[in-house]
Design a protein around this motif. Structure first.
Motif, PDB file in Angstrom:
ATOM      1  N   ARG A   1       0.852  -1.186   0.000  1.00 29.96           N
ATOM      2  CA  ARG A   1       0.000   0.000   0.000  1.00 29.96           C
ATOM      3  C   ARG A   1       0.893   1.242   0.000  1.00 29.96           C
ATOM      4  O   ARG A   1       1.923   1.256   0.667  1.00 29.96           O
ATOM      5  CB  ARG A   1      -0.888   0.030   1.254  1.00 29.96           C
ATOM      6  N   PRO A   2       0.520   2.305  -0.720  1.00 31.33           N
ATOM      7  CA  PRO A   2       1.309   3.531  -0.643  1.00 31.33           C
ATOM      8  C   PRO A   2       1.219   4.108   0.758  1.00 31.33           C
ATOM      9  O   PRO A   2       0.164   4.064   1.397  1.00 31.33           O
ATOM     10  CB  PRO A   2       0.671   4.447  -1.681  1.00 31.33           C
ATOM     11  N   GLY A   3       2.354   4.620   1.239  1.00 34.76           N
ATOM     12  CA  GLY A   3       2.384   5.185   2.580  1.00 34.76           C
ATOM     13  C   GLY A   3       3.396   6.299   2.685  1.00 34.76           C
ATOM     14  O   GLY A   3       4.116   6.608   1.731  1.00 34.76           O
ATOM     15  N   VAL A   4       3.445   6.888   3.855  1.00 35.29           N
ATOM     16  CA  VAL A   4       4.403   7.948   4.152  1.00 35.29           C
ATOM     17  C   VAL A   4       4.902   7.729   5.577  1.00 35.29           C
ATOM     18  O   VAL A   4       4.134   7.347   6.462  1.00 35.29           O
ATOM     19  CB  VAL A   4       3.769   9.343   3.953  1.00 35.29           C
ATOM     20  N   VAL A   5       6.194   7.934   5.783  1.00 34.10           N
ATOM     21  CA  VAL A   5       6.803   7.688   7.087  1.00 34.10           C
ATOM     22  C   VAL A   5       6.421   8.801   8.066  1.00 34.10           C
ATOM     23  O   VAL A   5       6.508   9.984   7.751  1.00 34.10           O
ATOM     24  CB  VAL A   5       8.347   7.602   6.958  1.00 34.10           C
ATOM     25  N   ASP A   6       6.003   8.390   9.249  1.00 34.30           N
ATOM     26  CA  ASP A   6       5.766   9.326  10.346  1.00 34.30           C
ATOM     27  C   ASP A   6       6.989   9.393  11.246  1.00 34.30           C
ATOM     28  O   ASP A   6       7.315  10.456  11.772  1.00 34.30           O
ATOM     29  CB  ASP A   6       4.540   8.922  11.164  1.00 34.30           C
ATOM     30  N   ALA A   7       7.668   8.266  11.451  1.00 32.10           N
ATOM     31  CA  ALA A   7       8.870   8.217  12.296  1.00 32.10           C
ATOM     32  C   ALA A   7       9.590   6.898  12.055  1.00 32.10           C
ATOM     33  O   ALA A   7       8.995   5.926  11.597  1.00 32.10           O
ATOM     34  CB  ALA A   7       8.488   8.345  13.774  1.00 32.10           C
ATOM     35  N   GLY A   8      10.877   6.902  12.387  1.00 36.20           N
ATOM     36  CA  GLY A   8      11.667   5.686  12.305  1.00 36.20           C
ATOM     37  C   GLY A   8      12.449   5.497  13.590  1.00 36.20           C
ATOM     38  O   GLY A   8      12.752   6.469  14.278  1.00 36.20           O
ATOM     39  N   SER A   9      12.746   4.275  13.929  1.00 34.27           N
ATOM     40  CA  SER A   9      13.570   3.974  15.098  1.00 34.27           C
ATOM     41  C   SER A   9      14.602   2.950  14.670  1.00 34.27           C
ATOM     42  O   SER A   9      14.720   2.641  13.488  1.00 34.27           O
ATOM     43  CB  SER A   9      12.709   3.423  16.239  1.00 34.27           C
ATOM     44  N   ASN A  10      15.317   2.393  15.610  1.00 29.53           N
ATOM     45  CA  ASN A  10      16.294   1.361  15.265  1.00 29.53           C
ATOM     46  C   ASN A  10      15.633   0.047  14.866  1.00 29.53           C
ATOM     47  O   ASN A  10      16.249  -0.773  14.202  1.00 29.53           O
ATOM     48  CB  ASN A  10      17.242   1.116  16.435  1.00 29.53           C
ATOM     49  N   LEU A  11      14.377  -0.151  15.271  1.00 29.67           N
ATOM     50  CA  LEU A  11      13.716  -1.438  15.041  1.00 29.67           C
ATOM     51  C   LEU A  11      12.555  -1.412  14.067  1.00 29.67           C
ATOM     52  O   LEU A  11      12.261  -2.420  13.425  1.00 29.67           O
ATOM     53  CB  LEU A  11      13.217  -2.005  16.369  1.00 29.67           C
ATOM     54  N   ALA A  12      11.852  -0.286  13.959  1.00 31.57           N
ATOM     55  CA  ALA A  12      10.627  -0.262  13.166  1.00 31.57           C
ATOM     56  C   ALA A  12      10.410   1.110  12.535  1.00 31.57           C
ATOM     57  O   ALA A  12      11.048   2.091  12.908  1.00 31.57           O
ATOM     58  CB  ALA A  12       9.431  -0.629  14.045  1.00 31.57           C
ATOM     59  N   VAL A  13       9.468   1.136  11.581  1.00 35.32           N
ATOM     60  CA  VAL A  13       9.094   2.365  10.894  1.00 35.32           C
ATOM     61  C   VAL A  13       7.604   2.591  11.135  1.00 35.32           C
ATOM     62  O   VAL A  13       6.796   1.688  10.910  1.00 35.32           O
ATOM     63  CB  VAL A  13       9.372   2.255   9.383  1.00 35.32           C
ATOM     64  N   LEU A  14       7.245   3.786  11.609  1.00 35.51           N
ATOM     65  CA  LEU A  14       5.844   4.148  11.796  1.00 35.51           C
ATOM     66  C   LEU A  14       5.362   4.774  10.496  1.00 35.51           C
ATOM     67  O   LEU A  14       5.931   5.763  10.026  1.00 35.51           O
ATOM     68  CB  LEU A  14       5.690   5.135  12.953  1.00 35.51           C
ATOM     69  N   VAL A  15       4.333   4.164   9.900  1.00 37.21           N
ATOM     70  CA  VAL A  15       3.884   4.555   8.569  1.00 37.21           C
ATOM     71  C   VAL A  15       2.385   4.816   8.558  1.00 37.21           C
ATOM     72  O   VAL A  15       1.609   4.037   9.113  1.00 37.21           O
ATOM     73  CB  VAL A  15       4.211   3.437   7.545  1.00 37.21           C
ATOM     74  N   THR A  16       1.984   5.910   7.899  1.00 38.23           N
ATOM     75  CA  THR A  16       0.582   6.130   7.564  1.00 38.23           C
ATOM     76  C   THR A  16       0.408   5.609   6.146  1.00 38.23           C
ATOM     77  O   THR A  16       1.164   5.984   5.249  1.00 38.23           O
ATOM     78  CB  THR A  16       0.227   7.626   7.621  1.00 38.23           C
TER      79      THR A  16
ATOM     80  N   ARG B   1       9.307   4.483  -2.130  1.00 38.61           N
ATOM     81  CA  ARG B   1       8.352   4.675  -3.234  1.00 38.61           C
ATOM     82  C   ARG B   1       8.763   5.926  -4.002  1.00 38.61           C
ATOM     83  O   ARG B   1       9.034   6.961  -3.398  1.00 38.61           O
ATOM     84  CB  ARG B   1       6.940   4.831  -2.657  1.00 38.61           C
ATOM     85  N   THR B   2       8.801   5.844  -5.335  1.00 36.85           N
ATOM     86  CA  THR B   2       9.214   6.993  -6.139  1.00 36.85           C
ATOM     87  C   THR B   2       8.039   7.734  -6.758  1.00 36.85           C
ATOM     88  O   THR B   2       8.132   8.917  -7.038  1.00 36.85           O
ATOM     89  CB  THR B   2      10.183   6.557  -7.260  1.00 36.85           C
ATOM     90  N   GLU B   3       6.930   7.043  -6.969  1.00 43.59           N
ATOM     91  CA  GLU B   3       5.761   7.679  -7.564  1.00 43.59           C
ATOM     92  C   GLU B   3       5.069   8.567  -6.531  1.00 43.59           C
ATOM     93  O   GLU B   3       4.921   8.190  -5.376  1.00 43.59           O
ATOM     94  CB  GLU B   3       4.759   6.639  -8.086  1.00 43.59           C
ATOM     95  N   ARG B   4       4.650   9.736  -6.952  1.00 45.76           N
ATOM     96  CA  ARG B   4       3.964  10.672  -6.051  1.00 45.76           C
ATOM     97  C   ARG B   4       2.534  10.199  -5.804  1.00 45.76           C
ATOM     98  O   ARG B   4       1.859   9.707  -6.704  1.00 45.76           O
ATOM     99  CB  ARG B   4       3.948  12.060  -6.673  1.00 45.76           C
ATOM    100  N   ASP B   5       2.070  10.347  -4.569  1.00 48.37           N
ATOM    101  CA  ASP B   5       0.692  10.051  -4.194  1.00 48.37           C
ATOM    102  C   ASP B   5       0.105  11.338  -3.626  1.00 48.37           C
ATOM    103  O   ASP B   5       0.471  11.761  -2.537  1.00 48.37           O
ATOM    104  CB  ASP B   5       0.650   8.932  -3.151  1.00 48.37           C
ATOM    105  N   GLU B   6      -0.781  11.952  -4.383  1.00 48.02           N
ATOM    106  CA  GLU B   6      -1.323  13.268  -4.005  1.00 48.02           C
ATOM    107  C   GLU B   6      -2.065  13.251  -2.672  1.00 48.02           C
ATOM    108  O   GLU B   6      -2.118  14.257  -1.985  1.00 48.02           O
ATOM    109  CB  GLU B   6      -2.249  13.802  -5.107  1.00 48.02           C
ATOM    110  N   ASP B   7      -2.629  12.116  -2.309  1.00 46.24           N
ATOM    111  CA  ASP B   7      -3.397  12.040  -1.067  1.00 46.24           C
ATOM    112  C   ASP B   7      -2.526  11.822   0.169  1.00 46.24           C
ATOM    113  O   ASP B   7      -2.939  12.163   1.273  1.00 46.24           O
ATOM    114  CB  ASP B   7      -4.431  10.921  -1.139  1.00 46.24           C
ATOM    115  N   LEU B   8      -1.348  11.244  -0.010  1.00 44.42           N
ATOM    116  CA  LEU B   8      -0.509  10.906   1.142  1.00 44.42           C
ATOM    117  C   LEU B   8       0.727  11.781   1.287  1.00 44.42           C
ATOM    118  O   LEU B   8       1.091  12.151   2.395  1.00 44.42           O
ATOM    119  CB  LEU B   8      -0.054   9.444   1.057  1.00 44.42           C
ATOM    120  N   ASP B   9       1.393  12.055   0.168  1.00 47.24           N
ATOM    121  CA  ASP B   9       2.655  12.785   0.244  1.00 47.24           C
ATOM    122  C   ASP B   9       2.395  14.221   0.697  1.00 47.24           C
ATOM    123  O   ASP B   9       1.422  14.844   0.301  1.00 47.24           O
ATOM    124  CB  ASP B   9       3.357  12.775  -1.116  1.00 47.24           C
ATOM    125  N   ARG B  10       3.289  14.707   1.525  1.00 46.49           N
ATOM    126  CA  ARG B  10       3.094  16.036   2.090  1.00 46.49           C
ATOM    127  C   ARG B  10       4.429  16.755   2.179  1.00 46.49           C
ATOM    128  O   ARG B  10       5.475  16.147   2.289  1.00 46.49           O
ATOM    129  CB  ARG B  10       2.446  15.950   3.459  1.00 46.49           C
TER     130      ARG B  10
END
Length: 117
Positions: free
Chosen positions: A41-56, A77-86
């Motif tokens: 699913r297309p997503g965007v990172v909210d935060a990263g840590s040493n163990l996991a990535v928080l993604v919307t 992901r290289t393709e832009r998603d108008e609804d998610l990318d900010r």
């Protein structure tokens, strides 16, 4: 043009192709593996840590979800998603998607009157 969804499942990825979770940064566009329907699913990172990535990420049928994912379940992901990318610090975003907290200050010290010396 529709986005090119990765054709590989997370467990089929070569370890050298999996980025460390700490290399992801807020607002990075990613593909997020949704285990409930076994699809990227297309997503965007909210935060990263040493163990996991928080993604919307986008839910099937509309809306978004947020989950913490292991690095093998996240791909750039290289393709832009108008609804998610900010854009960073975009004031038009809903409050939950931007940092509205002021820098940390000592509220007790700030409320004391200045001492004359």
């Amino acid at each position: 043009m529709p986005a090119r969804v990765p054709a590989i499942e997370p467990n089929q990825r070569h370890p050298d192709e999996i980025a460390n979770a700490a290399t992801y940064h807020r607002d990075d566009p990613v593909w997020a593996w949704a285990p409930f329907d076994r699809q990227w699913r297309p997503g965007v990172v909210d935060a990263g840590s040493n163990l996991a990535v928080l993604v919307t990420f986008r839910w099937p049928g509309g809306g978004t979800g947020v989950d913490s994912l292991l690095p093998r379940h996240v791909m750039p992901r290289t393709e832009r998603d108008e609804d998610l990318d900010r854009a960073v610090a975009d004031p038009s975003l809903p409050v939950r998607l931007r940092n509205t907290q002021p820098p940390h200050t000592d509220s007790v010290a700030a409320s004391r009157p200045a001492q004359e010396g």
